[in-house]
Design a protein around this motif. Structure first.
Motif, PDB file in Angstrom:
ATOM      1  N   UNK A 204       0.849  -1.188   0.000  1.00  0.00           N
ATOM      2  CA  UNK A 204       0.000   0.000   0.000  1.00  0.00           C
ATOM      3  C   UNK A 204       0.884   1.237   0.000  1.00  0.00           C
ATOM      4  N   UNK A 205       0.261   2.412  -0.029  1.00  0.00           N
ATOM      5  CA  UNK A 205       0.996   3.663   0.108  1.00  0.00           C
ATOM      6  C   UNK A 205       1.055   4.046   1.574  1.00  0.00           C
ATOM      7  N   UNK A 206       2.223   4.466   2.029  1.00  0.00           N
ATOM      8  CA  UNK A 206       2.437   4.850   3.420  1.00  0.00           C
ATOM      9  C   UNK A 206       2.709   6.348   3.474  1.00  0.00           C
ATOM     10  N   UNK A 207       1.921   7.065   4.258  1.00  0.00           N
ATOM     11  CA  UNK A 207       2.117   8.505   4.395  1.00  0.00           C
ATOM     12  C   UNK A 207       3.311   8.776   5.310  1.00  0.00           C
ATOM     13  N   UNK A 208       4.271   9.557   4.802  1.00  0.00           N
ATOM     14  CA  UNK A 208       5.451   9.923   5.580  1.00  0.00           C
ATOM     15  C   UNK A 208       5.638  11.431   5.524  1.00  0.00           C
ATOM     16  N   UNK A 248      14.059  -2.177   8.656  1.00  0.00           N
ATOM     17  CA  UNK A 248      13.797  -2.080  10.096  1.00  0.00           C
ATOM     18  C   UNK A 248      13.139  -0.730  10.373  1.00  0.00           C
ATOM     19  N   UNK A 249      12.016  -0.757  11.064  1.00  0.00           N
ATOM     20  CA  UNK A 249      11.311   0.485  11.387  1.00  0.00           C
ATOM     21  C   UNK A 249      10.767   0.400  12.807  1.00  0.00           C
ATOM     22  N   UNK A 250      10.924   1.483  13.561  1.00  0.00           N
ATOM     23  CA  UNK A 250      10.462   1.537  14.952  1.00  0.00           C
ATOM     24  C   UNK A 250       9.277   2.492  15.079  1.00  0.00           C
ATOM     25  N   UNK A 267       7.062   1.660   5.877  1.00  0.00           N
ATOM     26  CA  UNK A 267       7.542   2.277   4.642  1.00  0.00           C
ATOM     27  C   UNK A 267       8.769   1.537   4.111  1.00  0.00           C
ATOM     28  N   UNK A 268       8.858   1.421   2.793  1.00  0.00           N
ATOM     29  CA  UNK A 268      10.029   0.842   2.143  1.00  0.00           C
ATOM     30  C   UNK A 268      11.132   1.894   1.931  1.00  0.00           C
ATOM     31  N   UNK A 269      10.824   3.158   2.275  1.00  0.00           N
ATOM     32  CA  UNK A 269      11.822   4.213   2.124  1.00  0.00           C
ATOM     33  C   UNK A 269      12.206   4.436   0.672  1.00  0.00           C
ATOM     34  N   UNK A 270      13.500   4.406   0.397  1.00  0.00           N
ATOM     35  CA  UNK A 270      13.998   4.635  -0.962  1.00  0.00           C
ATOM     36  C   UNK A 270      13.984   3.364  -1.808  1.00  0.00           C
ATOM     37  N   UNK A 271      13.727   2.244  -1.196  1.00  0.00           N
ATOM     38  CA  UNK A 271      13.693   0.989  -1.938  1.00  0.00           C
ATOM     39  C   UNK A 271      12.378   0.874  -2.703  1.00  0.00           C
ATOM     40  N   UNK A 272      12.473   0.393  -3.916  1.00  0.00           N
ATOM     41  CA  UNK A 272      11.259   0.088  -4.673  1.00  0.00           C
ATOM     42  C   UNK A 272      10.715  -1.264  -4.221  1.00  0.00           C
ATOM     43  N   UNK A 273       9.397  -1.401  -4.254  1.00  0.00           N
ATOM     44  CA  UNK A 273       8.801  -2.712  -3.980  1.00  0.00           C
ATOM     45  C   UNK A 273       9.196  -3.688  -5.082  1.00  0.00           C
ATOM     46  N   UNK A 274       9.518  -4.884  -4.686  1.00  0.00           N
ATOM     47  CA  UNK A 274       9.844  -5.934  -5.637  1.00  0.00           C
ATOM     48  C   UNK A 274       9.020  -7.173  -5.300  1.00  0.00           C
TER      49      UNK A 274
END
Length: 362
Positions: A204-208, A248-250, A267-274
């Motif tokens: 999904x999309x994660x709001x950051x 890793x996310x806290x 969130x996957x951050x800068x990584x693209x989903x694969x």
């Protein structure tokens, strides 16, 4: 009187409804403000304990009692308010909320809102006056262990929100809503421990703070009438067959209500989903780390979901691997064609040279 482990600091839970509009040459009038508050009224009894601004109710099934709700109008004019009762739930920000009048969960058997009467009503409070509402609470007849959680909420009724103009010309309007939590326990019934689980993990999309990012929603479920207080959480996502992949996310201040579920957003951050098979390990801890719960869940991301949410997050497809593959194929074709043509040319030119030579007679 039962000493609830559900103690929360005096919520009077304050919720803001933000309404955004743009200011041009139009005059904007602020009709109201949050010039009011609410608080529990009356004194504690053998059934009702008012503790840190929370109604804690303990009694026998079917027993009724009154709870007092004081509404203080600090404005000079008479104001209209609306009151409603609700069942507590956990919203997707990980906080307990009371604004949903239709809470649903597979483990929710008794709605706290149904124990309070009236469930909803409007009323007036003169300026600079305190009004006291008397609400009737009936402890559910149906037997239950643990504690039910809900709230009594007051909000201005049909009033325009007060607006303030920000530096960029945006009008931000605030509506103030106050809630006092209600906890109900049946006398003689035991308290219960939380039972947390991960029901699903879906892309999904994660709001950051940096805008929407690609990631996953982990739907966390508490299936019992229990509350552990404020929790911290740590999510660790790994990919099967790829030892180098780890996210890793806290999370702080996770507040999980009884018999509720919510989406913990990772969130996957800068990584693209694969696409691929993944594993989520989720650890919840109480304040001080006295108790902890370790949850595990396998999940899969498909090619379609990866492409969909990467695109929605603004990640452009990386075709470098395709270009490299096409380059290798082109080079192989050129080399193969060169070898083939070279051999054919050599065969044609060397055809006469391969004829056997005759010996001369002496």
């Amino acid at each position: 009187m039962f000493k609830s482990k559900f103690k929360m600091k005096f919520v009077i839970a304050l919720m803001f409804t933000l309404i955004i509009s743009f200011v041009g040459g139009i005059k904007v009038e602020a009709a109201t403000s949050g010039d009011y508050t609410i608080k529990p009224g009356g004194n504690s009894t053998d059934v009702v304990n008012i503790d840190n601004g929370v109604y804690q109710i303990e009694g026998n099934p079917g027993q009724t009692t009154d709870i007092k709700l004081m509404v203080v109008n600090k404005a000079s004019d008479t104001r209209n308010f609306i009151y409603y009762s609700s069942t507590a739930y956990t919203n997707n920000s990980g906080t307990i909320s009371y604004d949903n009048l239709n809470v649903k969960d597979p483990s929710l058997k008794i709605q706290t809102k149904d124990a309070i009467s009236p469930k909803k009503s409007t009323f007036k409070v003169p300026g600079n006056t305190t009004a006291t509402l008397t609400l009737k609470l009936t402890i559910p007849e149906k037997k239950f262990a643990g504690t039910l959680m809900g709230g009594v909420t007051v909000a201005p009724y049909k009033e325009k929100a007060k607006g303030t103009v920000s530096g960029n010309g945006t009008l931000i309007k605030n509506k103030f809503t106050y809630t006092i939590p209600v906890q109900i326990h049946q006398k003689g019934e035991p308290q219960v421990q939380p039972k947390y689980s991960i029901r699903t993990v879906t892309p999904n999309l994660v709001t950051t703070s940096n805008g929407p990012k690609q990631g996953v929603f982990a739907n966390v479920h508490n299936s019992t009438n229990s509350y552990s207080g404020i929790l911290s959480a740590k999510a660790v996502v790994t990919k099967k067959g790829n030892k180098d992949f780890k996210i890793v996310q806290s999370f702080d201040s996770q507040n999980i209500a009884p018999t509720t579920n919510y989406n913990l957003k990772i969130s996957w951050g800068k990584r693209a989903l694969q696409s691929g098979d993944y594993h989520l390990k989720l650890i919840y801890k109480t304040q001080g780390g006295i108790k902890n719960w370790v949850l595990n869940k396998d999940f899969t991301i498909t090619n379609n979901d990866a492409a969909k949410y990467n695109k929605l997050a603004g990640i452009k497809p990386n075709y470098l691997w395709l270009y490299i593959l096409l380059g290798i194929l082109a080079l192989a074709i050129i080399l193969g064609l060169g070898i083939y043509l070279g051999k054919r040319n050599n065969k044609n030119n060397g055809g006469n040279d391969s004829q056997p030579t005759r010996r001369r007679r002496r």
